[in-house]
Scaffold this motif. Structure first.
Motif, mmCIF file in Angstrom:
data_model
loop_
_atom_site.group_PDB
_atom_site.id
_atom_site.type_symbol
_atom_site.label_atom_id
_atom_site.label_comp_id
_atom_site.label_asym_id
_atom_site.label_seq_id
_atom_site.Cartn_x
_atom_site.Cartn_y
_atom_site.Cartn_z
ATOM 1 N N THR A 115 0.783 -1.234 0.000
ATOM 2 C CA THR A 115 0.000 0.000 0.000
ATOM 3 C C THR A 115 0.818 1.289 0.000
ATOM 4 O OG1 THR A 115 -0.166 -0.011 2.427
ATOM 5 C CG2 THR A 115 -1.914 -1.129 1.190
ATOM 6 N N ASN A 116 2.005 1.283 0.601
ATOM 7 C CA ASN A 116 2.721 2.556 0.698
ATOM 8 C C ASN A 116 4.244 2.389 0.728
ATOM 9 O OD1 ASN A 116 2.904 5.384 0.973
ATOM 10 N ND2 ASN A 116 3.162 5.197 3.188
ATOM 11 N N PRO A 117 4.825 1.666 -0.222
ATOM 12 C CA PRO A 117 6.280 1.474 -0.208
ATOM 13 C C PRO A 117 6.998 2.647 -0.884
ATOM 14 C CG PRO A 117 5.324 0.222 -2.009
ATOM 15 C CD PRO A 117 4.179 0.942 -1.335
ATOM 16 N N GLN A 118 7.815 3.358 -0.128
ATOM 17 C CA GLN A 118 8.520 4.524 -0.672
ATOM 18 C C GLN A 118 10.032 4.440 -0.484
ATOM 19 O OE1 GLN A 118 6.950 6.925 -2.412
ATOM 20 N NE2 GLN A 118 5.019 5.825 -2.113
ATOM 21 N N GLU A 119 10.500 3.420 0.202
ATOM 22 C CA GLU A 119 11.917 3.352 0.558
ATOM 23 C C GLU A 119 12.809 3.123 -0.661
ATOM 24 O OE1 GLU A 119 9.365 2.692 3.968
ATOM 25 O OE2 GLU A 119 9.507 1.584 2.078
ATOM 26 N N GLN A 120 14.050 3.575 -0.544
ATOM 27 C CA GLN A 120 15.016 3.447 -1.637
ATOM 28 C C GLN A 120 15.796 2.134 -1.585
ATOM 29 O OE1 GLN A 120 15.260 5.553 -4.272
ATOM 30 N NE2 GLN A 120 13.436 6.426 -3.309
ATOM 31 N N VAL A 121 15.913 1.537 -0.415
ATOM 32 C CA VAL A 121 16.586 0.239 -0.263
ATOM 33 C C VAL A 121 15.588 -0.719 0.373
ATOM 34 C CG1 VAL A 121 18.506 -1.028 0.774
ATOM 35 C CG2 VAL A 121 18.843 1.332 -0.008
ATOM 36 N N MET A 122 15.319 -1.830 -0.301
ATOM 37 C CA MET A 122 14.306 -2.777 0.151
ATOM 38 C C MET A 122 14.916 -4.161 0.303
ATOM 39 S SD MET A 122 11.008 -1.611 -2.106
ATOM 40 C CE MET A 122 10.123 -0.103 -1.691
ATOM 41 N N ILE A 123 14.588 -4.802 1.420
ATOM 42 C CA ILE A 123 15.139 -6.116 1.759
ATOM 43 C C ILE A 123 14.018 -7.151 1.723
ATOM 44 C CG2 ILE A 123 16.328 -7.461 3.548
ATOM 45 C CD1 ILE A 123 17.171 -4.543 4.648
ATOM 46 N N PHE A 124 14.271 -8.281 1.055
ATOM 47 C CA PHE A 124 13.263 -9.326 0.925
ATOM 48 C C PHE A 124 13.849 -10.688 1.271
ATOM 49 C CE2 PHE A 124 11.963 -5.924 -1.874
ATOM 50 C CZ PHE A 124 10.609 -5.798 -1.613
ATOM 51 N N GLY A 125 12.989 -11.590 1.710
ATOM 52 C CA GLY A 125 13.408 -12.944 2.045
ATOM 53 C C GLY A 125 12.573 -13.473 3.201
ATOM 54 N N ASN A 126 13.039 -14.568 3.802
ATOM 55 C CA ASN A 126 12.310 -15.167 4.922
ATOM 56 C C ASN A 126 12.867 -14.647 6.248
ATOM 57 O OD1 ASN A 126 14.720 -16.565 5.212
ATOM 58 N ND2 ASN A 126 13.938 -18.456 4.336
ATOM 59 N N SER A 127 12.866 -15.468 7.279
ATOM 60 C CA SER A 127 13.321 -15.017 8.599
ATOM 61 C C SER A 127 14.784 -14.605 8.598
ATOM 62 C CB SER A 127 13.100 -16.121 9.642
ATOM 63 O OG SER A 127 13.810 -17.301 9.302
ATOM 64 N N HIS A 128 15.587 -15.179 7.707
ATOM 65 C CA HIS A 128 17.005 -14.797 7.640
ATOM 66 C C HIS A 128 17.170 -13.368 7.145
ATOM 67 C CE1 HIS A 128 18.094 -19.338 7.401
ATOM 68 N NE2 HIS A 128 17.955 -18.924 8.649
ATOM 69 N N ALA A 129 16.231 -12.910 6.337
ATOM 70 C CA ALA A 129 16.231 -11.497 5.957
ATOM 71 C C ALA A 129 15.708 -10.651 7.112
ATOM 72 C CB ALA A 129 15.373 -11.288 4.714
ATOM 73 N N ALA A 130 14.580 -11.081 7.688
ATOM 74 C CA ALA A 130 13.935 -10.300 8.746
ATOM 75 C C ALA A 130 14.840 -10.102 9.956
ATOM 76 C CB ALA A 130 12.640 -10.990 9.176
ATOM 77 N N GLN A 131 15.598 -11.141 10.322
ATOM 78 C CA GLN A 131 16.379 -11.087 11.546
ATOM 79 C C GLN A 131 17.863 -10.779 11.350
ATOM 80 O OE1 GLN A 131 14.501 -14.643 12.450
ATOM 81 N NE2 GLN A 131 12.909 -13.514 13.528
ATOM 82 N N HIS A 132 18.343 -10.820 10.123
ATOM 83 C CA HIS A 132 19.775 -10.623 9.907
ATOM 84 C C HIS A 132 20.139 -9.253 9.344
ATOM 85 C CE1 HIS A 132 20.459 -15.281 9.648
ATOM 86 N NE2 HIS A 132 19.974 -14.871 10.806
ATOM 87 N N PHE A 133 19.159 -8.521 8.821
ATOM 88 C CA PHE A 133 19.441 -7.188 8.285
ATOM 89 C C PHE A 133 18.870 -6.135 9.228
ATOM 90 C CE2 PHE A 133 19.789 -9.828 4.536
ATOM 91 C CZ PHE A 133 20.818 -9.246 3.799
ATOM 92 N N ASP A 134 19.765 -5.444 9.933
ATOM 93 C CA ASP A 134 19.361 -4.381 10.842
ATOM 94 C C ASP A 134 19.050 -3.148 10.005
ATOM 95 O OD1 ASP A 134 19.226 -2.252 12.629
ATOM 96 O OD2 ASP A 134 20.733 -3.078 13.968
#
Length: 314
Positions: free
Chosen positions: A50-69
């Motif tokens: 609905t509202n993605p405006q960011e210039q750097v976007m991270i995708f993946g499963n829990s390894h993306a969610a928990q490993h990229f600060d």
């Protein structure tokens, strides 16, 4: 047609109208509450759709969610960042999300994290696409993902109450009980804080696979489609495999080889750190055998930021 039959059919019609009306009204109320969530997996998905405006976007499963600060990466790069990683989700989740985002927004960089076994067939990867049920009719690509999640799910999704009935407890928790993890404050980041050194527990969340290797052709095609739509949008792409506490080559070797082959064929930059000695076996950096904690995530994020600043972002 007799009067009794006509009366019976009329009552059935009225009952049907009442059911449809109740479903519609309940759906409106649930939808309004659903979009008030301020954290959690649905908040992350809603933000993406609905509202993605960011210039750097991270995708993946829990390894993306928990490993990229994400807050740290944003500070290091001086660019807006959001972590769209979602636990338990596969490439089948990433593809429709990206299709919707890239239709209206062009970020500068997409980070796609993949596991070595990303291309393995898992029934659960299809079933978990039910996460899209509340977003039925937002976009045809989302509806196609819903159809993949199970038998007749796209038909059942016509009921508003059905779309939301499994989310009620979760949405109440993340509407009235806000958390830092997977929120706008954390930019989607979902950190762990304890470590294996303290807990002494090494849960084997990535067990050895005894059955034969089972590639999922649909996943391979999905990965190639993801890469191609990103390239077609002229957006820079960095694919990563984040560090593991331990590496089971017998399980992951052939899948890893196929990933490398695809990335080489499609000329994709691949940062493969799954077996890196600066991380592997370091109990202070890991929450469990597969997931890093916040300390490990900060170390990994800093490494990625340095590479992006020196190479990818030029």
């Amino acid at each position: 047609m007799s009067r009794k039959v006509r009366s019976f059919l009329f009552k059935i019609f009225i009952l049907g109208c009442m059911i449809v009306s109740a479903d519609f009204v309940a759906g409106l109320l649930l939808k309004k509450l659903f979009y008030k969530q301020r954290s959690g997996k649905y908040f992350i998905t809603s933000h993406a759709l609905t509202n993605p405006q960011e210039q750097v976007m991270i995708f993946g499963n829990s390894h993306a969610a928990q490993h990229f600060d994400a807050p740290l990466l944003q500070k290091e790069l001086g660019e807006s960042v959001f972590n769209f990683g979602n636990q338990g989700q596969s490439l089948f989740y990433v593809y429709p999300i990206l299709k919707v985002i890239l239709a209206s927004h062009k970020p500068k960089l997409i980070l796609l994290n993949v596991d070595y076994t990303e291309l393995r067939h898992e029934d659960a990867d299809y079933e978990r696409l039910s996460v899209f049920l509340p977003y039925y009719k937002i976009d045809p690509v989302i509806d196609s993902a819903i159809a993949m999640s199970g038998k007749n799910e796209q038909i059942k999704a016509m009921s508003a109450m059905y779309r939301f009935n499994s989310t009620i407890g979760y949405m109440l928790l993340n509407t009235f009980g806000h958390s830092y993890n997977k929120s706008m404050e954390s930019l989607g980041y979902d950190p762990f804080y304890d470590n294996i050194c303290k807990t002494g527990v090494v849960d084997d969340v990535n067990p050895s696979i005894s059955q034969r290797v089972n590639f999922d052709t649909l996943k391979m095609n999905c990965l190639m489609k993801i890469i191609r739509i990103i390239k077609a949008a002229d957006v820079k792409l960095l694919v990563t495999t984040t560090p593991l506490f331990e590496y089971n080559g017998a399980e992951a070797g052939l899948y890893r080889k196929k990933l490398i082959e695809i990335f080489k064929t499609l000329n994709v930059r691949y940062l493969d750190y799954g077996t890196d000695s600066d991380f592997s076996g370091k109990c202070d950096l890991f929450h469990d055998v597969s997931h890093m904690n916040a300390l490990g995530a900060d170390k990994w994020t800093t490494l990625c930021a340095d590479l992006i600043k020196k190479d990818i972002s030029r």
